[in-house]
Structures are given as C-alpha cells and as structure tokens.
Design a protein around this motif. Structure first.
Motif, PDB file in Angstrom:
ATOM      1  N   SER A 362       0.761  -1.282   0.075  1.00  0.00           N
ATOM      2  CA  SER A 362      -0.071  -0.018  -0.041  1.00  0.00           C
ATOM      3  C   SER A 362       0.897   1.406   0.018  1.00  0.00           C
ATOM      4  O   SER A 362       0.458   2.435  -0.728  1.00  0.00           O
ATOM      5  CB  SER A 362      -1.007   0.015   1.334  1.00  0.00           C
ATOM      6  OG  SER A 362      -1.534   1.254   1.280  1.00  0.00           O
ATOM      7  N   GLU A 366       0.835   4.142  -2.948  1.00  0.00           N
ATOM      8  CA  GLU A 366       0.447   5.549  -2.583  1.00  0.00           C
ATOM      9  C   GLU A 366       1.729   6.559  -3.039  1.00  0.00           C
ATOM     10  O   GLU A 366       1.352   7.525  -3.682  1.00  0.00           O
ATOM     11  CB  GLU A 366       0.036   5.566  -1.238  1.00  0.00           C
ATOM     12  CG  GLU A 366      -1.199   4.816  -0.809  1.00  0.00           C
ATOM     13  CD  GLU A 366      -1.147   5.013   0.909  1.00  0.00           C
ATOM     14  OE1 GLU A 366      -0.575   5.343   1.486  1.00  0.00           O
ATOM     15  OE2 GLU A 366      -2.372   4.481   1.195  1.00  0.00           O
ATOM     16  N   SER A 370       1.297   9.364  -5.780  1.00  0.00           N
ATOM     17  CA  SER A 370       1.726  10.779  -5.235  1.00  0.00           C
ATOM     18  C   SER A 370       2.629  11.431  -6.210  1.00  0.00           C
ATOM     19  O   SER A 370       2.547  12.587  -6.480  1.00  0.00           O
ATOM     20  CB  SER A 370       2.147  10.750  -3.918  1.00  0.00           C
ATOM     21  OG  SER A 370       2.333  11.949  -3.457  1.00  0.00           O
TER      22      SER A 370
END
Length: 405
Positions: A362, A366, A370
C-alpha cells in the motif's frame, strides 16, 4: 478535513485559471497590435502575481518575504508594504520601515482579532518632521483557516477605500499561496513519514534472519561471513539513509542485490533469482525503497509458503517514455477476489499472518501515485497456486522528480 481539501482544490482551480489567462494574454502580447490596453494591464497584474507567488509558496520566512514584498506592493499600489508573521516584521518595501514597531503591534492586534484595521496619523506618530506616512491598512494573512501573519499597506495620505479593498484582496490571495506552501510541506512530511514506516516494517522482518545467517558462517566459512557482514552493512546504510525521497533504478537494484545475497545465504539453492534489466533504464528516477518491499514479499511468497525451490524474477524494460518494472514469484499466490478490497489487502497468504506485507505494498502504491499520478499505481496479477506478479510503470522524465545526489 473535507473543508480544508475543498479549499485547497478551490485554490488549485484558481491558480490553473490564472495560468490559462496568463498564457492567453502572453499569446496576444506576442502578436503586436492585437492586445488591448485592458489585456496588457491583465498581463502585468498576472505577471506580477506570478513573481510574488513563487516565494510565498516556499513559506512565510524573512528570506522569502523579502523576495515577495516588492511584487505585493506593486499589486496593492501602496507607498509602502510590510509583511509580518504573528510576532515580527519580516520585510518592508517602500515607505514605512521606521514605523516597524508600530506596524508589528498593529499586525499582532489584527491577527489576534482576526480582522483588518485601518490606521491613521495618530496611530503612526514618529519623530521625523517630514515623515510621509499618513496611514496604513492592516490585513491578516490566513493559511488553511489560521492567521499566520499580516500584510500592511502604508499610505502617504489617508487610506482610501480603493487601497483598503486592494489590500484585503491581495492579503486573501497571498494567504492562499501560503496555504499551498503548507500543503506542500505537509506532503513532504507525509512522504518522509511513509518512508520511515517502510523502514520500520523492513528491519524487523530482515535483520534478525540476516544476522542468524551470517552467524552460521562465522566458524565454518569466516571469509564468507565477512563478505555477508559488509553486504549487510551497505544494505542498511542505503535503507536508512537520511536524505532523498527519490533514487535511481540502478541504486535501488544495487541494494536489492545485497538483500538477495544475504537471503541466498539463508536459503541456499532453494532461492532462485532471474534478472532482466535493460541498461538504458538504469538512470530512471523512482521513489526511494519502492522495489525492496516487492522483492521481499516475492522471496517470502516464493519460499516460506512453498515447498522446494522458489523463483523470483525482476524485470525492467524500456517502453518509450516509460520504464516498465515487474517483480514476480512462483509461490502459492492468492485468491484474486481479495484484490477487490484494494491494494492494501494484497499478500501471498492469510492477511492475519503478516499485516506488514500489506502496509509495504500500500505504501509503494500510494507513493507512486503521489509522485507520478494515479495512472502509475501498482498492478497485481495472482491466483491460487499461480504465484504473484506485481508491475509498475515509471515515467522516464517527470517535472519536479529527481534523484538525490
């Protein structure tokens, strides 16, 4: 939280609109004889606002305030302009510097009250016989709902309504720029926190087993034990380095090679590794520690839950404007339906067995999104008894992304 995000999105939309308007005016200005006086005036305002925005988005510091204050004064059209935080005068341009203490005191009162104020001659007395200052407009600077300082427009006559309105609007706009600065700072702190969390996840899984493997060679093969200690030292030095949100694929692969060297010392022939790396993608920039968790998961999937030999394959290939990277194992795999819960649920076995694996995947997903956008998250292919393949796409060039030296 929702209100803050809405405000940020509104600011971003405003900035985008201003940028589009500036581009349109620039095109008109480049074609002589077409731009009107109004369009030229719009260009001048937008250009000046852009010059002020850059230092403001770095934060409310004395150095950045000194770079922004001249452009802010041009926007307001005041005889002088000062920027303060809640406690001190940061920068002054034009008239009014000798009234610094009075301006700071007025700014502090405005910040505490949360509203603007207009100062007259009686509020700004001084010993200069020919002092040109006749008044000032003090407007609080708000960033993300908090008053962080004040913008003070100094007048050489009684402040007119036009000056008051210009000061208030400019202060509101400057506060939006400071809010963007805080958002960027928060993003950087979050990125550092995510890397720290990833380091904390990696070290307990690996350090104990690595030291145990090294210890097993101390008496039987001291030279190999020494080499493994050096590899372990270099691996930990890279993993726990204190700088840089990004690294190169070459650096990441070098650290992974050290990790695999130590794991092969543990598992022997049970761990097979296949590498296919295109030399032209080695300089590609990617988030720090984004491959290590994938390789670690693959090793554990390929060996710990599978009898016999396990194969881990790492491939990085050139795909035009992108680099395509895959990490694959032939372990026990998983039920694909569990992927519907999101990338945080991805693992090679029972989620209760090792929640840290989900944190790592995860985290990587992310940080990729980003850094490069939502199109660049992880893609997972798996099936029970069919192993797991994790893929990522990384743009070769991306604005604002570069590896630390």
């Amino acid at each position: 939280m929702g209100g803050n995000l809405s405000a940020v999105f509104a600011v971003v939309s405003l900035v985008t609109a201003l940028a589009a308007a500036l581009w349109a005016v620039l095109r008109l200005r480049g074609r002589r004889g077409i731009a009107t006086a109004t369009q030229r005036a719009t260009y001048e305002v937008l250009h000046t606002a852009g010059l002020a925005a850059e230092p403001l988005r770095a934060g409310l510091t004395a150095a950045d305030a000194a770079k922004a204050v001249r452009h802010l004064r041009a926007l307001v059209g005041a005889a002088g302009l000062a920027l303060t935080d809640r406690d001190a005068l940061l920068a002054v341009d034009g008239q009014g510097a000798h009234h610094g203490d009075q301006l700071v005191a007025a700014a502090r009162r405005a910040a505490e009250a949360g509203r603007s104020t207009v100062l007259g001659e009686s509020d700004l007395r001084c010993d200069l016989v020919d002092c040109p200052v006749r008044g000032a407009v003090v407007a609080p600077l708000r960033a993300d709902g908090r008053v962080v300082g004040a913008l003070v427009a100094v007048a050489d006559e009684r402040p007119a309504p036009g000056l008051v309105q210009a000061t208030l609007e400019t202060a509101h706009w400057a506060g939006d720029q400071l809010a963007l600065a805080e958002l960027e700072s928060s993003r950087e702190r979050l990125a550092r926190a995510e890397v720290r969390a990833l380091r904390a996840q990696i070290s307990p899984h690996f350090i104990y087993n690595a030291l145990t493997a090294i210890g097993s060679f101390v008496r039987t093969d001291p030279e190999r034990a020494r080499e493994l200690i050096l590899e372990f030292a270099e691996f930990t030095r890279y993993s726990f380095r204190a700088h840089g949100e990004f690294t190169t694929l070459a650096e990441e692969l070098r650290s992974i090679d050290r990790y695999l060297t130590i794991e092969r010392a543990r598992f022997g022939e049970r761990l097979q590794v296949r590498l296919q790396i295109a030399p032209e993608v080695l300089p590609v920039t990617l988030p720090f520690l984004c491959l290590q968790p994938l390789v670690e998961n693959a090793v554990r999937h390929g060996l710990s839950r599978k009898p016999g030999t396990g194969m881990v394959s790492i491939e990085a290939r050139d795909a035009g404007a992108e680099c395509h990277i895959t990490v694959e194992d032939d372990g026990v795999g998983m039920d694909p339906t569990t992927l519907t819960a999101g990338i945080a649920e991805v693992s090679g076995g029972d989620p209760a067995d090792d929640p840290g694996q989900h944190v790592g995947l995860s985290n990587v997903d992310e940080r990729l999104r980003s850094a490069f956008g939502d199109r660049f998250g992880l893609v997972v292919e798996t099936g029970l008894g069919s192993g797991t393949k994790v893929s990522m796409r990384v743009p070769k060039f991306h604005p604002g992304v570069r590896a630390s030296s």
